[in-house]
Design a protein around this motif. Structure first.
Motif, mmCIF file in Angstrom:
data_model
loop_
_atom_site.group_PDB
_atom_site.id
_atom_site.type_symbol
_atom_site.label_atom_id
_atom_site.label_comp_id
_atom_site.label_asym_id
_atom_site.label_seq_id
_atom_site.Cartn_x
_atom_site.Cartn_y
_atom_site.Cartn_z
ATOM 1 N N ALA A 30 0.806 -1.225 0.000
ATOM 2 C CA ALA A 30 0.000 0.000 0.000
ATOM 3 C C ALA A 30 0.838 1.274 0.000
ATOM 4 O O ALA A 30 0.349 2.327 -0.425
ATOM 5 C CB ALA A 30 -0.930 0.009 1.220
ATOM 6 N N ASN A 31 2.080 1.201 0.461
ATOM 7 C CA ASN A 31 2.889 2.415 0.602
ATOM 8 C C ASN A 31 4.189 2.388 -0.193
ATOM 9 O O ASN A 31 4.454 3.280 -0.982
ATOM 10 C CB ASN A 31 3.202 2.673 2.083
ATOM 11 C CG ASN A 31 1.962 2.961 2.876
ATOM 12 O OD1 ASN A 31 1.261 3.905 2.607
ATOM 13 N ND2 ASN A 31 1.657 2.110 3.838
ATOM 14 N N ASP A 32 5.003 1.377 0.050
ATOM 15 C CA ASP A 32 6.341 1.362 -0.546
ATOM 16 C C ASP A 32 6.305 1.182 -2.057
ATOM 17 O O ASP A 32 6.930 1.953 -2.789
ATOM 18 C CB ASP A 32 7.196 0.266 0.091
ATOM 19 C CG ASP A 32 7.402 0.487 1.578
ATOM 20 O OD1 ASP A 32 7.199 1.622 2.042
ATOM 21 O OD2 ASP A 32 7.758 -0.466 2.279
ATOM 22 N N ILE A 33 5.585 0.172 -2.516
ATOM 23 C CA ILE A 33 5.528 -0.065 -3.965
ATOM 24 C C ILE A 33 4.876 1.112 -4.689
ATOM 25 O O ILE A 33 5.417 1.577 -5.696
ATOM 26 C CB ILE A 33 4.852 -1.418 -4.273
ATOM 27 C CG1 ILE A 33 5.759 -2.559 -3.794
ATOM 28 C CG2 ILE A 33 4.549 -1.555 -5.769
ATOM 29 C CD1 ILE A 33 5.158 -3.943 -3.902
ATOM 30 N N PRO A 34 3.752 1.656 -4.188
ATOM 31 C CA PRO A 34 3.191 2.839 -4.862
ATOM 32 C C PRO A 34 4.135 4.052 -4.838
ATOM 33 O O PRO A 34 4.180 4.818 -5.805
ATOM 34 C CB PRO A 34 1.906 3.129 -4.086
ATOM 35 C CG PRO A 34 1.509 1.810 -3.525
ATOM 36 C CD PRO A 34 2.815 1.123 -3.197
ATOM 37 N N ALA A 35 4.894 4.223 -3.764
ATOM 38 C CA ALA A 35 5.842 5.347 -3.704
ATOM 39 C C ALA A 35 6.922 5.181 -4.769
ATOM 40 O O ALA A 35 7.279 6.147 -5.459
ATOM 41 C CB ALA A 35 6.477 5.438 -2.315
ATOM 42 N N VAL A 36 7.419 3.963 -4.912
ATOM 43 C CA VAL A 36 8.424 3.702 -5.945
ATOM 44 C C VAL A 36 7.806 3.925 -7.321
ATOM 45 O O VAL A 36 8.416 4.530 -8.204
ATOM 46 C CB VAL A 36 9.004 2.270 -5.806
ATOM 47 C CG1 VAL A 36 9.858 1.894 -7.001
ATOM 48 C CG2 VAL A 36 9.804 2.149 -4.517
ATOM 49 N N GLN A 37 6.564 3.468 -7.498
ATOM 50 C CA GLN A 37 5.889 3.638 -8.782
ATOM 51 C C GLN A 37 5.683 5.121 -9.099
ATOM 52 O O GLN A 37 5.839 5.546 -10.244
ATOM 53 C CB GLN A 37 4.539 2.904 -8.783
ATOM 54 C CG GLN A 37 3.884 2.859 -10.132
ATOM 55 C CD GLN A 37 4.736 2.190 -11.190
ATOM 56 O OE1 GLN A 37 5.319 1.145 -10.972
ATOM 57 N NE2 GLN A 37 4.834 2.811 -12.349
ATOM 58 N N ARG A 38 5.348 5.926 -8.083
ATOM 59 C CA ARG A 38 5.190 7.375 -8.300
ATOM 60 C C ARG A 38 6.508 8.001 -8.738
ATOM 61 O O ARG A 38 6.544 8.851 -9.624
ATOM 62 C CB ARG A 38 4.667 8.059 -7.035
ATOM 63 C CG ARG A 38 3.185 7.893 -6.810
ATOM 64 C CD ARG A 38 2.671 8.800 -5.702
ATOM 65 N NE ARG A 38 3.314 8.590 -4.421
ATOM 66 C CZ ARG A 38 2.948 7.683 -3.525
ATOM 67 N NH1 ARG A 38 1.936 6.883 -3.764
ATOM 68 N NH2 ARG A 38 3.582 7.582 -2.373
ATOM 69 N N GLU A 39 7.605 7.567 -8.105
ATOM 70 C CA GLU A 39 8.921 8.070 -8.482
ATOM 71 C C GLU A 39 9.244 7.705 -9.927
ATOM 72 O O GLU A 39 9.769 8.522 -10.681
ATOM 73 C CB GLU A 39 10.004 7.510 -7.556
ATOM 74 C CG GLU A 39 10.061 8.167 -6.212
ATOM 75 C CD GLU A 39 10.448 9.624 -6.311
ATOM 76 O OE1 GLU A 39 11.473 9.942 -6.950
ATOM 77 O OE2 GLU A 39 9.723 10.449 -5.759
ATOM 78 N N ILE A 40 8.917 6.481 -10.311
ATOM 79 C CA ILE A 40 9.147 6.050 -11.690
ATOM 80 C C ILE A 40 8.346 6.930 -12.639
ATOM 81 O O ILE A 40 8.875 7.414 -13.651
ATOM 82 C CB ILE A 40 8.790 4.556 -11.876
ATOM 83 C CG1 ILE A 40 9.798 3.677 -11.129
ATOM 84 C CG2 ILE A 40 8.745 4.186 -13.361
ATOM 85 C CD1 ILE A 40 9.398 2.209 -11.039
ATOM 86 N N GLY A 41 7.079 7.146 -12.318
ATOM 87 C CA GLY A 41 6.232 7.992 -13.162
ATOM 88 C C GLY A 41 6.770 9.407 -13.271
ATOM 89 O O GLY A 41 6.785 10.003 -14.355
ATOM 90 N N TYR A 42 7.227 9.946 -12.149
ATOM 91 C CA TYR A 42 7.783 11.298 -12.134
ATOM 92 C C TYR A 42 9.009 11.384 -13.037
ATOM 93 O O TYR A 42 9.137 12.296 -13.857
ATOM 94 C CB TYR A 42 8.150 11.665 -10.694
ATOM 95 C CG TYR A 42 8.887 12.978 -10.554
ATOM 96 C CD1 TYR A 42 8.207 14.194 -10.634
ATOM 97 C CD2 TYR A 42 10.265 12.994 -10.359
ATOM 98 C CE1 TYR A 42 8.889 15.385 -10.508
ATOM 99 C CE2 TYR A 42 10.952 14.191 -10.247
ATOM 100 C CZ TYR A 42 10.258 15.393 -10.323
ATOM 101 O OH TYR A 42 10.926 16.573 -10.203
ATOM 102 N N LEU A 43 9.896 10.395 -12.939
ATOM 103 C CA LEU A 43 11.107 10.392 -13.754
ATOM 104 C C LEU A 43 10.798 10.145 -15.225
ATOM 105 O O LEU A 43 11.437 10.712 -16.103
ATOM 106 C CB LEU A 43 12.103 9.361 -13.231
ATOM 107 C CG LEU A 43 12.716 9.677 -11.870
ATOM 108 C CD1 LEU A 43 13.521 8.496 -11.362
ATOM 109 C CD2 LEU A 43 13.556 10.936 -11.916
ATOM 110 N N GLU A 44 9.807 9.309 -15.503
ATOM 111 C CA GLU A 44 9.434 9.052 -16.885
ATOM 112 C C GLU A 44 8.915 10.325 -17.557
ATOM 113 O O GLU A 44 9.137 10.539 -18.740
ATOM 114 C CB GLU A 44 8.387 7.939 -16.961
ATOM 115 C CG GLU A 44 8.979 6.574 -16.712
ATOM 116 C CD GLU A 44 7.964 5.459 -16.652
ATOM 117 O OE1 GLU A 44 8.370 4.303 -16.811
ATOM 118 O OE2 GLU A 44 6.750 5.732 -16.438
ATOM 119 N N GLN A 45 8.256 11.177 -16.787
ATOM 120 C CA GLN A 45 7.791 12.460 -17.334
ATOM 121 C C GLN A 45 8.958 13.367 -17.694
ATOM 122 O O GLN A 45 8.841 14.206 -18.573
ATOM 123 C CB GLN A 45 6.879 13.171 -16.347
ATOM 124 C CG GLN A 45 5.541 12.504 -16.146
ATOM 125 C CD GLN A 45 4.727 13.202 -15.071
ATOM 126 O OE1 GLN A 45 5.214 14.070 -14.362
ATOM 127 N NE2 GLN A 45 3.470 12.804 -14.951
#
Length: 174
Positions: free
Chosen positions: A157-172
């Motif tokens: 609920a927290n760690d994987i989504p946080a990593v995924q948000r970081e990935i999305g941010y960097l992909e942008q």
């Protein structure tokens, strides 16, 4: 401002000066901290992440706005691509961390099940007394399994989504 936000903000500023967002690595280290398993840890982690991201973005923004010395040429070619390459590398690292966290969840669930099986086997095959078995299952095993399940849920609920948000941010940014 909470202490966790302040610590995260300080770490974000430090990492921003170095140009590397290390939130994922810092989050993985925080998982090893025993305080991560106490009640309210989710809120403390959220505050830390919010502080980290704010500090990192502030530091990067300061570096972008600070003008270069007059006559300094703008980077071109390989130098201009270094940011893109760095972002791509960061994405790869974060994807690796996301995969590791998913596998870590599975391993934790296996540990929980193995604990239960071991106690069951000691009772059924090893002759562990019924009363001792019941006490172990009702108290220690169930509490430990509940803690492990909370950790598994926290990661999902927290760690994987946080990593995924970081990935999305960097992909942008690519």
């Amino acid at each position: 401002m909470s202490q966790d936000f302040a610590i995260g903000n300080q770490h974000g500023h430090e990492d921003g000066r170095g140009g590397d967002n290390r939130l994922a690595a810092r989050a993985a280290r925080r998982l090893l901290d025993l305080g991560s398993y106490l009640p309210g840890a989710e809120n403390r982690d959220d505050e830390y992440r919010r502080g980290y991201l704010a500090g990192f973005e502030d530091e990067v923004r300061v570096q972008r706005v600070t003008p270069a010395a007059p006559g300094t040429p703008r980077p071109t070619g390989a130098a201009a691509m270094s940011n893109a390459t760095s972002f791509a590398h960061q994405i790869e690292l974060l994807q690796s961390l996301r995969h590791y966290l998913s596998e870590f969840q599975e391993r934790l669930q296996g540990v929980s099940a193995n604990y239960q099986r071991k106690v069951d086997a000691l009772h059924a095959e090893g002759g562990l007394m019924d009363e001792t078995y019941r006490d172990l299952v009702e108290q220690q095993v169930s509490e430990t399994r509940a803690l492990i399940e909370r950790l598994v849920e926290h990661i999902g609920a927290n760690d994987i989504p946080a990593v995924q948000r970081e990935i999305g941010y960097l992909e942008q940014k690519l």
